[in-house]
Design an enzyme around this catalytic site. Sequence first.
Site, short mmCIF file in Angstrom:
data_model
loop_
_atom_site.label_atom_id
_atom_site.label_comp_id
_atom_site.label_asym_id
_atom_site.label_seq_id
_atom_site.Cartn_x
_atom_site.Cartn_y
_atom_site.Cartn_z
N GLY A 282 1.05 -1.05 -0.15
CA GLY A 282 0.13 0.01 -0.36
C GLY A 282 0.81 1.29 -0.71
O GLY A 282 1.98 1.22 -0.85
N LEU A 283 0.57 2.39 0.69
CA LEU A 283 0.91 3.96 0.59
C LEU A 283 1.15 4.00 -0.41
O LEU A 283 2.33 4.87 -1.27
CB LEU A 283 2.31 3.71 1.05
CG LEU A 283 2.01 3.56 3.41
CD1 LEU A 283 3.47 2.94 4.04
CD2 LEU A 283 1.04 3.77 3.68
N CYS A 284 0.56 3.59 -1.62
CA CYS A 284 0.67 4.38 -3.25
C CYS A 284 -0.57 5.16 -3.49
O CYS A 284 -1.10 5.49 -4.51
CB CYS A 284 0.91 3.76 -3.87
SG CYS A 284 0.44 1.98 -4.16
N GLY A 285 -0.98 6.11 -2.06
CA GLY A 285 -2.31 6.87 -3.09
C GLY A 285 -3.64 6.45 -3.37
O GLY A 285 -3.91 5.05 -2.66
N LEU B 29 -4.28 4.13 -5.63
CA LEU B 29 -3.64 3.55 -7.03
C LEU B 29 -4.75 2.69 -6.69
O LEU B 29 -5.72 1.87 -7.53
CB LEU B 29 -2.21 3.31 -7.41
CG LEU B 29 -1.42 2.52 -8.09
CD1 LEU B 29 -1.62 3.78 -9.36
CD2 LEU B 29 -0.83 2.08 -8.09
#
Lengths: 297, 141
Positions: free
Chosen positions: A86-89, A91
């Site tokens: 995760g931690l990719c907005g 997406l």
Amino acid sequence: MAAGKEIKSQIGSIKNTQKITSAMEMVAASKMRRAQDRMAASQPYAGRIRRVVSHVSRANPEYRHDYQIEREVKRIGYIVVTSDRGLCGGLNSNLLRRVLREVREWRDQGVEVSFCALGTKGSVFFRKYGGDLKAAVRSLGDAPEASQLIGSINVMLAAFDEGELDRIDLVYNEFVNTMTQKPVVHQLLPLPKSLDEEDEAEDAEQDDVSSGGWDYIYEPDVKTLLDKLLVRYVEAQVYQAVVENIASEQAARMIAMKNASDNAGDIIDDLQLQYNKARQAAITQEISEIVGGAAAV
Amino acid sequence: MATMQCSIVSAERNIFAGEVERVVAVSVMGELGILRGHEPSLLELKPGPVRVIREGGEEEIFYVSGGFLEVQPHEVSVLADSAERARDLDAGEAEKARDEARSALAGRSGELDHQHALAEIEAATARLRTLSQLRNRKGQK
């Protein structure tokens, strides 16, 4: 001056967060460059084979492969490419929302749906969501090999061969540029009539491919050849999608982390101002107390 | 002589693209040469050399480990499983691979291994054939 101390420690903790996010931003930036290189490296093959297959679909053979024949859709399979982490907005959530929208539309028409999840996020999501999850690959890593995907692809192709699935779509995030990634849905099987409009325009200029009524000379025979070629085509398209999705993931993470670092900076500035004000107020109060005390004496 | 577009791509990268006079490749049915205006064809390639003759007779040799070849009158595309420029090939490596495959064949345990080893021998032999072609050409010059 208790408030001052609290604010100080809050600033400290946000500074730590900021360090982490800015480190992640830099890591994502360098990974994105490498992912882009990989995407560019496998692009020629995927593009070429798409071109060849689009020629094949415009040829006029006596034999048509199962993959070329449209049939009534009773069950559709989605190959959903997501990131591992995760931690990719937004997406993955944008992508999955897009999938669910498509699923609702199909279900309204009475079509059933199966999934194949490539990437940890997708497999976790579909386990919770339910539905018929045919195959899943977790932990693709930053540099996935085609061999990691072949198993899942074969499961989907086998289902298609047996007539269980009547159509297979591929969903992934298209890498438009560093700032923009777009979830896209491509029909994989049966082969869509027009694969590559640009390519067709180019061929139309040369006008020897576009006009029907011609066929290839096949070696060894048309069936063996198309079997192999079309399976290879599907593998190449899925692999390309996975590689592109990784580039998108890194770009999205880079942007998300940049925003996080910027926001942390803003919050630190605000807190610093609050802290300074509180300190100044305390000093002013102390002085006035001293002055008041001295006047009383 | 009329030229045509030729491109050789492997799953990993772009190997070759340019104008050529003639392409010589080994399909599963045998070796064939392709000139501009060839009938559209779709062939499966055997592991072996693909020779490309550029305008003016300059020749380049590539090794492919199988794949497909598409011919359109004005262009030729080679979709190789993996491809290498022949001069990057290493004779020692190829011979070692072949010997290893042979010894695996001698001590084979099952049908699957057998098939696998045979395929490896074929690939290694094809590499060596590519190299010897390259060497002959150098000898002539």
